[in-house]
Design an enzyme around this catalytic site. Structure first.
Site, PDB file in Angstrom:
ATOM      1  N   GLU A 114      -7.988  15.519  -1.150  1.00 44.66           N
ATOM      2  CA  GLU A 114      -7.782  15.407   0.299  1.00 44.66           C
ATOM      3  C   GLU A 114      -6.387  15.909   0.690  1.00 44.66           C
ATOM      4  OE1 GLU A 114      -8.926  11.577   1.758  1.00 44.66           O
ATOM      5  OE2 GLU A 114      -7.791  11.763   3.610  1.00 44.66           O
ATOM      6  N   HIS A 118       0.889  -1.162   0.000  1.00 47.73           N
ATOM      7  CA  HIS A 118       0.000   0.000   0.000  1.00 47.73           C
ATOM      8  C   HIS A 118       0.928   1.215   0.000  1.00 47.73           C
ATOM      9  CE1 HIS A 118      -4.075   1.441   0.389  1.00 47.73           C
ATOM     10  NE2 HIS A 118      -3.782   2.200   1.420  1.00 47.73           N
ATOM     11  N   GLU A 156     -14.619   5.647   4.079  1.00 49.73           N
ATOM     12  CA  GLU A 156     -13.569   4.772   3.537  1.00 49.73           C
ATOM     13  C   GLU A 156     -13.245   3.702   4.583  1.00 49.73           C
ATOM     14  OE1 GLU A 156     -10.308   7.517   2.794  1.00 49.73           O
ATOM     15  OE2 GLU A 156      -9.878   7.674   4.926  1.00 49.73           O
ATOM     16  N   ASP A 177      -7.810  16.538   6.325  1.00 52.46           N
ATOM     17  CA  ASP A 177      -7.631  15.261   7.039  1.00 52.46           C
ATOM     18  C   ASP A 177      -6.609  15.464   8.155  1.00 52.46           C
ATOM     19  OD1 ASP A 177      -7.247  12.723   7.953  1.00 52.46           O
ATOM     20  OD2 ASP A 177      -6.405  11.895   6.126  1.00 52.46           O
ATOM     21  N   LYS A 184     -10.276   6.150  -3.999  1.00 52.83           N
ATOM     22  CA  LYS A 184      -9.359   7.206  -3.553  1.00 52.83           C
ATOM     23  C   LYS A 184      -7.962   6.800  -4.011  1.00 52.83           C
ATOM     24  CE  LYS A 184      -7.747   8.387   1.100  1.00 52.83           C
ATOM     25  NZ  LYS A 184      -8.173   8.937   2.391  1.00 52.83           N
ATOM     26  N   ASP A 207      -5.770  11.623  -2.472  1.00 50.34           N
ATOM     27  CA  ASP A 207      -5.257  12.041  -1.168  1.00 50.34           C
ATOM     28  C   ASP A 207      -3.765  12.308  -1.336  1.00 50.34           C
ATOM     29  OD1 ASP A 207      -4.673  12.531   1.451  1.00 50.34           O
ATOM     30  OD2 ASP A 207      -5.381  10.597   2.225  1.00 50.34           O
ATOM     31  N   LYS A 249     -12.095  11.230  11.663  1.00 47.66           N
ATOM     32  CA  LYS A 249     -11.404  10.015  12.111  1.00 47.66           C
ATOM     33  C   LYS A 249     -11.493   9.967  13.630  1.00 47.66           C
ATOM     34  CE  LYS A 249      -8.204   9.670   8.254  1.00 47.66           C
ATOM     35  NZ  LYS A 249      -6.807   9.636   7.805  1.00 47.66           N
ATOM     36  N   LYS A 272      -3.913   7.435  -3.937  1.00 47.80           N
ATOM     37  CA  LYS A 272      -2.882   8.026  -3.084  1.00 47.80           C
ATOM     38  C   LYS A 272      -1.786   8.613  -3.960  1.00 47.80           C
ATOM     39  CE  LYS A 272      -3.940   7.192   1.213  1.00 47.80           C
ATOM     40  NZ  LYS A 272      -4.003   8.265   2.190  1.00 47.80           N
TER      41      LYS A 272
HETATM   42  C1  MUC Z   1      -5.362   8.850   5.015  1.00 50.51           C
HETATM   43  O1  MUC Z   1      -4.561   9.746   4.993  1.00 50.51           O
HETATM   44  O2  MUC Z   1      -6.502   9.132   4.717  1.00 50.51           O
HETATM   45  C2  MUC Z   1      -6.916   6.267   4.498  1.00 50.51           C
HETATM   46  C3  MUC Z   1      -7.039   5.437   3.437  1.00 50.51           C
HETATM   47  C4  MUC Z   1      -5.763   5.047   3.047  1.00 50.51           C
HETATM   48  O3  MUC Z   1      -5.448   4.309   2.137  1.00 50.51           O
HETATM   49  O4  MUC Z   1      -4.862   5.672   3.850  1.00 50.51           O
HETATM   50  C5  MUC Z   1      -5.537   6.301   4.889  1.00 50.51           C
HETATM   51  C6  MUC Z   1      -4.922   7.490   5.467  1.00 50.51           C
HETATM   52 MG    MG Z   2      -5.940  11.220   4.240  1.00 49.50          MG
END
Ligand code: MUC
Ligand code: MG
Length: 371
Positions: A222, A20, A325, A247, A165, A196, A271, A167
């Site tokens: 994000e 990941h 999520e 976030d 989402k 994000d 969160k 990254k």
């Molecule tokens: C984050 O920063 O949101 C949430 C989903 C993911 O893959 O990482 C997290 C952390």
């Molecule tokens: Mg995030």
């Protein structure tokens, strides 16, 4: 009356189903942190304080949480009335600064125990549930465009997720945006695509990157820049039509108040651990509502305990306009619960049993637990 009798913290390193890749860390295992609160009537409540990438994401690490709870929290908690989680948390707040993840796990454990004792699911203790299932996004973060698209196709075909989402923040802005644009094209009209950045862009990179992402059809960005940069986030909200979500910026009610009153976010990612617990996260939701900020149910990639706790709160609070999520357990290669959480029709089904409504399988946990 039941009293708090014993507190145990277990760290379990559970492999992920694939690597990941996040801007700040690449995960191949997740260090799940569980807090067991044993009461003298035999009931054991469980909470979770899982974070991401050791100390790469936030100020608390798995090892630090265990040390803090065993050394500083437990002596304050042992002997307290187990039916009064709010009083126990107020005592902790008087004696212990910060430590939001640890506090969240303890509060969750106390509420789980209270729910088991009263026969009520957590969401009923928190005011009653508004819905029985929550829409759940999936994070595409294999690090490869083609693999991400194949993974997204499989999720759509299985009716598991239709929100993705992505990254980014690790590579050059143009490369990251080309990766996202390819995925957005592949899923156009079939799934919602968000990104994000995990704070990894400068203000100038964000201005460039968000313009590219907006053109590619991305609806939600994000935490593009530093979570402390209120003025920078506000400027991005004013400049772009796509929604900007806070976030890492949100570390509880005080920061939520700052961002809401400054109009520095269109959406808050809620969160429970990052907020400092369920009660604090509910306050963040209330501030968002009062400030006309939309809501999204975030995750710290927790396993089943933290995910169930979050789901109870999100189902009991105001509507999550951008969904959630809460997919953390699905990223783990092994199940730690006796009965897994149920995901179907693009939704996480809320557990119905007392307390969290899910139980840890100790034999499974012991396979991954550190000594
Ligand atoms: C984050 O920063 O949101 C949430 C989903 C993911 O893959 O990482 C997290 C952390
Ligand atoms: Mg995030």
């Amino acid at each position: 009356m039941a009293r708090i009798d014993k507190i145990e913290v277990v760290i379990a390193d559970v492999p992920t189903i694939r690597q990941h890749v996040l801007a700040m860390a690449t995960m191949t295992t997740q260090a799940i942190v569980l807090v067991f609160i044993r009461c003298d009537d035999g009931i054991v409540g469980v909470g979770e304080a899982t974070t991401i990438g050791g100390l790469a994401y936030g100020e608390e690490s798995p090892e630090g949480v265990k040390l803090a709870i065993e050394t500083y929290f437990a002596p304050l908690l042992i002997g307290l009335d187990a039916d009064r989680p709010a009083a126990a948390m107020a005592l902790l707040d008087r004696h212990i600064v910060g430590n939001r993840f640890a506090k969240c796990a303890v509060e969750t454990g106390l509420l789980d125990a209270l729910g088991q004792r009263t026969g009520l699911p957590l969401s009923e203790l928190l005011g009653g549930r508004r819905c029985d299932a929550l829409p759940v996004a999936w994070t595409l973060a294999s690090g490869e465009t083609v693999r991400d698209i194949e993974e997204g196709e499989a999720m759509l075909a299985a009716c598991r997720h239709n929100m993705f989402k992505i990254k980014i923040g690790k590579r050059e802005v143009a490369d990251d945006c080309a990766h996202v644009a390819a995925i957005a094209r592949a899923f156009e009209g079939r799934a919602s695509v968000r990104v994000d950045v995990n704070q990894h862009w400068t203000r100038a990179q964000a201005a460039d990157g968000i313009a590219r992402l907006q053109d590619a059809g991305v609806a939600l960005i994000e935490q593009p820049i530093d979570g402390q940069d209120v003025a920078g986030l506000r400027a991005l909200c004013e400049r772009f039509d796509c929604a900007i979500m806070a976030d890492e910026a949100l570390t509880g009610p005080a920061s939520a108040w700052r961002f809401a009153t400054a109009a520095a976010a269109d959406v808050f990612s809620i969160k429970i651990a990052q907020s400092g617990g369920l009660a604090a996260a509910a306050k963040v939701c209330a501030i968002a509502e009062a400030g006309h900020v939309a809501l999204y149910g975030g995750t710290m990639l927790e396993g089943g305990i933290g995910t169930a706790a979050s789901a109870h709160l999100f189902a009991a609070g105001p509507a999550m306009e951008w969904g959630t999520e809460l997919f953390g357990p699905l990223l783990l290669a092994d199940e730690l619960l006796e009965e897994p959480l149920h995901y179907r029709d693009f939704m996480l089904q809320l557990p119905v049993g007392p307390g969290l409504g899910v139980r840890i399988d100790r034999a499974r946990l012991d396979r991954f637990a550190r000594n």
